[in-house]
Each structure stands twice: as structure tokens, then as C-alpha cells.
Design a protein around this motif. Structure first.
Motif, PDB file in Angstrom:
ATOM      1  N   HIS A 144      43.919  46.344  32.484  1.00  0.00           N
ATOM      2  CA  HIS A 144      43.837  47.689  33.063  1.00  0.00           C
ATOM      3  C   HIS A 144      44.287  47.647  34.516  1.00  0.00           C
ATOM      4  CE1 HIS A 144      40.083  45.785  34.417  1.00  0.00           C
ATOM      5  NE2 HIS A 144      40.090  46.662  35.426  1.00  0.00           N
ATOM      6  N   ASP A 190      42.871  49.422  38.029  1.00  0.00           N
ATOM      7  CA  ASP A 190      41.721  50.182  38.538  1.00  0.00           C
ATOM      8  C   ASP A 190      42.133  51.605  38.907  1.00  0.00           C
ATOM      9  OD1 ASP A 190      40.158  47.873  38.347  1.00  0.00           O
ATOM     10  OD2 ASP A 190      40.618  47.268  40.398  1.00  0.00           O
ATOM     11  N   THR A 246      39.516  45.248  46.575  1.00  0.00           N
ATOM     12  CA  THR A 246      38.293  44.817  45.897  1.00  0.00           C
ATOM     13  C   THR A 246      38.052  43.352  46.179  1.00  0.00           C
ATOM     14  OG1 THR A 246      38.505  46.381  44.051  1.00  0.00           O
ATOM     15  CG2 THR A 246      37.249  44.384  43.614  1.00  0.00           C
ATOM     16  N   LEU A 306      38.487  36.131  35.624  1.00  0.00           N
ATOM     17  CA  LEU A 306      39.452  37.213  35.836  1.00  0.00           C
ATOM     18  C   LEU A 306      40.867  36.672  35.613  1.00  0.00           C
ATOM     19  CD1 LEU A 306      39.039  40.152  36.888  1.00  0.00           C
ATOM     20  CD2 LEU A 306      39.629  39.305  39.155  1.00  0.00           C
ATOM     21  N   HIS A 313      41.762  41.903  45.542  1.00  0.00           N
ATOM     22  CA  HIS A 313      42.892  42.474  44.800  1.00  0.00           C
ATOM     23  C   HIS A 313      43.127  43.946  45.097  1.00  0.00           C
ATOM     24  CE1 HIS A 313      39.923  43.397  41.411  1.00  0.00           C
ATOM     25  NE2 HIS A 313      40.638  44.500  41.369  1.00  0.00           N
ATOM     26  N   ARG A 327      28.999  34.179  33.272  1.00  0.00           N
ATOM     27  CA  ARG A 327      30.049  34.346  34.284  1.00  0.00           C
ATOM     28  C   ARG A 327      29.846  35.675  34.984  1.00  0.00           C
ATOM     29  NH1 ARG A 327      34.883  37.883  34.419  1.00  0.00           N
ATOM     30  NH2 ARG A 327      32.983  38.999  34.987  1.00  0.00           N
TER      31      ARG A 327
HETATM   32  O1  AKG Z   1      35.006  40.808  36.049  1.00  0.00           O
HETATM   33  C1  AKG Z   1      35.841  41.144  35.233  1.00  0.00           C
HETATM   34  O2  AKG Z   1      36.044  40.489  34.231  1.00  0.00           O
HETATM   35  C2  AKG Z   1      36.674  42.376  35.470  1.00  0.00           C
HETATM   36  C3  AKG Z   1      36.622  42.851  36.887  1.00  0.00           C
HETATM   37  C4  AKG Z   1      37.475  44.039  37.164  1.00  0.00           C
HETATM   38  O3  AKG Z   1      38.091  44.589  36.313  1.00  0.00           O
HETATM   39  C5  AKG Z   1      37.529  44.537  38.536  1.00  0.00           C
HETATM   40  O4  AKG Z   1      36.933  43.948  39.433  1.00  0.00           O
HETATM   41  O5  AKG Z   1      38.211  45.532  38.793  1.00  0.00           O
END
Ligand code: AKG
Length: 296
Positions: free
Chosen positions: A115, A117, A130, A145, A195, A212
Motif C-alpha cells: 500500500h 499511506d 513516518t 517491513l 519513510h 514483531r
Molecule cells: O508494520 C507494518 O508491517 C506496516 C507498517 C506500515 O504500513 C506503516 O508504517 O505505514
């Protein structure tokens, strides 16, 4: 500024859309995060054991998204140990607008499908940073991740309703992603990645025997508008398979560094009974001003 990325790390963030700095949070900050996140996960319900949508707002009367432990996460998310890094990525005027916990329990933690964000988020222009903080060691076997380097420069791709396995209610179709180009974000507990909003990312299931958990802290530059847009389409897109419907109408946001740069940002919505947090954010902002003359 006490905590800095190297020029190479900053270049990686700009070029790839994600960087794993060669550092970790100070031990005191990490221990606070770990203790608090563990407590939140211990108290989680069936709906929240894999994902907590908002972690930095304390449980108070009239505060819709509050939870026990929120104050500790708020302190961390406004501290220089975190915000110094974010400032280098998005500039001197920084707004804290979200935090979440992706807990991914051992043995059954669901995948987070591919995906961006930005598909869900309510700020325009859509610039964010983030910090994904590893509470546990995160590696290939427990579903760390993953991301597609350079995809932060792509437009927002179509996100389709996802009927299959996975935590999210929608995801990018497999045909649009070349998984061979994906990289793993392998982190030791206390390390973190940073990110950008359009980065294509996700994570695999956790079939291992180790949890995790990651705490994510989300920021935007104060030159963006936090729109609180609440149209039906957005609420639909935000429907997680965890029982959460994410809306931003009442979400409080905090200026944690620099100055507000958008006249329509509203820092009063949702702040009732959170005045002590306002003071923490303002103290953090003033302290940063004092040690960085450029911000004065
Ligand atoms: O922790 C995950 O596996 C996904 C994290 C994520 O999608 C995000 O931080 O935007």
C-alpha cells in the motif's frame, strides 16, 4: 540539533523514500517505548491485538481515541530523540498528527498488504515522514517491513478492496508491483526507519515464534493543511479489517517544532482535556527554538 542523519542517509531518504539510519534511539527513550507498547499490547482486545490505530493520546473523558499509555507515547513522539530526525526529512516546521502500533503477534500476525499511506491520509500537499521504531527485532522470518525503493516518486496507485488475508481493507494489486525489487527493513530493537507518504510498502505474515511489534510516529510539515476531510469514500478506504474505521474529524494535531505555515491548520480541534499535552508540545517546540537560532 542533538540527533542527526549523515548526508548519505538523508540522500538515501530522498532517493529511495526510506532510510534505515545507522543508529538507534537512546536507551532511555527505547525503554519507555518498549514498556509502554508492551502494556498497550497486553491490554489489547481481540480487535486491537494486531493493530492499535492511535497510541499517543491518553484516555480521558470526552477524548474519542485515547488509551492508557498515550501520555508516555506522546512524550516520546515530541522528544528531540525522535523529532530531530524527522525535522531533517521534512523541514523545520513539524506537526505530530498520528501514531500507531503494528503488533504482529508470533504465529498468527497477518500480512500488511502492499500500500501507499497517501491513499488514506488527509493532508494537502501530501508530505509526511513516518518513523517506524522496532520494539522487537524485526527480520524476514517475523514479517519485517518491506518496500519498493523509489516508489515514493510514483503517483498514488489504485488500491483495490482486499477480500483475502491481510490486515488492511484495501491494497495495491500484485500486477502493479515487481516484488523482485522489494527490500527488507531488518532492524534490531531500538533501531528505526523513516519513510515518505507515497512509498509502496507492506510486510509478510508472522509465522515465527517471535512477536514483531513496531511503533510508528507520523508527522507532516506545518506548511501542509490537515484537511479533516471526511467524505464517504475516505471513510470506506480507511476501513481496516480490525474493526477500526479511521476518521480525522476530531483528531488533535500538535505543532512540535518551528511555526505553523498554513493559515487553516486548526490546533484546537480535539484538544479538550488534553491541555497538559499541549504544554508538553509547546515546551518541546520552545526548547528546540532556543537551541537552534535559525528557528527563532
Ligand atoms: O508494520 C507494518 O508491517 C506496516 C507498517 C506500515 O504500513 C506503516 O508504517 O505505514
Amino acid at each position: 540539533m542533538g540527533y542527526t542523519l549523515t548526508p548519505q542517509e538523508l540522500e538515501t531518504y530522498r532517493r529511495d523514500g526510506l532510510v534505515m539510519p545507522n543508529t538507534h534511539l537512546p536507551d532511555e527513550a527505547y525503554q519507555l517505548a518498549k514498556r509502554t507498547v508492551n502494556g498497550i499490547i497486553d491490554r489489547a482486545t481481540e480487535n486491537t491485538r494486531e493493530f492499535t490505530n492511535v497510541a499517543h493520546i491518553p484516555k480521558r473523558a470526552g477524548v474519542p481515541e485515547g488509551l492508557d499509555g498515550g501520555e508516555e507515547i506522546f512524550k516520546l513522539a515530541t522528544s528531540p530523540a525522535v523529532v530531530d530526525f524527522v525535522e531533517q526529512c521534512i523541514g523545520p516546521d513539524v506537526v505530530l498528527w498520528g501514531t500507531s502500533i503494528f503488533a504482529k503477534p508470533a504465529g498468527f500476525g497477518r500480512a500488511v498488504q502492499w500500500h501507499q499511506d497517501s491513499n488514506w491520509w488527509p493532508m494537502r500537499p501530501l508530505v509526511t515522514c513516518t518513523m517506524w521504531l522496532a520494539i522487537d527485532d524485526a527480520n524476514v522470518s517475523n514479517g519485517c517491513l518491506r518496500y519498493i525503493p523509489g516508489s515514493h516518486d510514483w503517483d498514488v496507485l489504485p488500491h483495490l478492496d482486499e477480500k483475502a488475508q491481510g490486515l488492511l481493507g484495501s491494497n495495491i494489486g500484485q500486477d502493479l508491483i515487481d516484488e523482485k525489487t522489494a527490500r527488507d527493513v531488518v532492524l534490531k530493537a531500538g533501531q528505526f526507519s523513516l519513510h515518505q507518504a507515497n512509498l509502496v510498502h507492506g510486510s509478510n505474515e508472522n509465522n515465527s515464534t517471535k512477536r514483531r511489534a513496531g511503533l510508528v510516529m507520523r508527522y507532516m510539515p506545518a506548511s501542509s493543511l490537515f484537511t479533516r476531510e471526511e467524505d464517504e469514500a475516505m471513510v470506506q478506504r480507511s476501513l481496516m479489517k480490525t474493526g477500526y474505521t479511521v476518521t480525522y474529524a476530531e483528531r488533535p494535531i500538535w505543532l512540535v517544532r518551528g511555526e505553523n505555515r498554513h493559515p487553516r491548520n486548526d490546533y484546537r480541534v480535539g484538544h479538550k482535556n488534553l491541555e497538559d499535552l499541549d504544554a508538553i508540545a509547546e515546551n518541546a517546540r520552545q526548547a528546540a527554538k532556543a537551541w537552534t537560532p535559525a528557528h527563532a
